[in-house]
Design a protein around this motif. Sequence first.
Motif, PDB file in Angstrom:
ATOM      1  N   ARG A 152       1.082  -1.148  -0.294  1.00 12.24           N
ATOM      2  CA  ARG A 152      -0.082   0.233   0.245  1.00 12.24           C
ATOM      3  C   ARG A 152       0.822   1.689   0.111  1.00 12.24           C
ATOM      4  O   ARG A 152       0.873   2.144  -0.641  1.00 12.24           O
ATOM      5  N   HIS A 153       2.164   1.363   0.734  1.00 13.51           N
ATOM      6  CA  HIS A 153       2.695   2.220   0.738  1.00 13.51           C
ATOM      7  C   HIS A 153       3.673   2.013  -0.930  1.00 13.51           C
ATOM      8  O   HIS A 153       4.640   3.600  -0.317  1.00 13.51           O
TER       9      HIS A 153
ATOM     10  N   TYR B  82       4.520   4.684  -7.634  1.00  8.10           N
ATOM     11  CA  TYR B  82       3.235   4.919  -6.637  1.00  8.10           C
ATOM     12  C   TYR B  82       1.946   5.003  -7.842  1.00  8.10           C
ATOM     13  O   TYR B  82       0.848   5.659  -7.745  1.00  8.10           O
TER      14      TYR B  82
ATOM     15  N   GLU C  22      -0.970   3.113  -5.893  1.00  8.91           N
ATOM     16  CA  GLU C  22      -1.627   3.427  -5.243  1.00  8.91           C
ATOM     17  C   GLU C  22      -3.417   3.550  -6.400  1.00  8.91           C
ATOM     18  O   GLU C  22      -3.497   4.549  -7.802  1.00  8.91           O
ATOM     19  N   THR C  23      -3.955   3.610  -5.512  1.00  7.17           N
ATOM     20  CA  THR C  23      -5.427   3.501  -5.808  1.00  7.17           C
ATOM     21  C   THR C  23      -6.313   4.066  -4.234  1.00  7.17           C
ATOM     22  O   THR C  23      -5.923   4.153  -3.324  1.00  7.17           O
ATOM     23  N   ASP C  24      -7.639   4.552  -4.652  1.00  6.90           N
ATOM     24  CA  ASP C  24      -8.961   4.849  -4.097  1.00  6.90           C
ATOM     25  C   ASP C  24     -10.146   4.449  -3.292  1.00  6.90           C
ATOM     26  O   ASP C  24     -10.442   5.017  -4.499  1.00  6.90           O
ATOM     27  N   PRO C  25     -10.518   3.700  -3.268  1.00  7.31           N
ATOM     28  CA  PRO C  25      -9.398   3.139  -2.324  1.00  7.31           C
ATOM     29  C   PRO C  25      -8.443   1.826  -2.163  1.00  7.31           C
ATOM     30  O   PRO C  25      -8.633   1.007  -3.189  1.00  7.31           O
ATOM     31  N   PRO C  26      -7.676   1.371  -1.483  1.00  4.84           N
ATOM     32  CA  PRO C  26      -6.418   0.788  -1.339  1.00  4.84           C
ATOM     33  C   PRO C  26      -7.287  -0.182  -2.304  1.00  4.84           C
ATOM     34  O   PRO C  26      -8.200  -0.790  -1.465  1.00  4.84           O
TER      35      PRO C  26
END
Length: 87
Positions: free
Chosen positions: A20-21, A78, A81-85
């Motif tokens: 996630r990071h 980077y 990255e997705t929103d939400p993870p």
Amino acid sequence: AAEALGRNALVIDFLREQYRHGKPILVYGAASALLSKAMIPQALPDGSADPGLVLGDPANLEAALDGFKTALSVHRVYARETDPPAV
């Protein structure tokens, strides 16, 4: 050892957090089963190869380490990255 690690929820959570990071992850040999256990995809959300996920071949340790060093030099991926993870 990979089987025992796969039964440890802290290990699975650690892998997910690293993913996630955007941190590089080296997976070597039988440890590739941990990716499945942690539900970590081997490709980026757009379907391309994940440059921060280095799948090492037990027959060629040097190539795996070189790939991991390259991934570490970038610091983060980077594109994960997705929103939400996702993971």
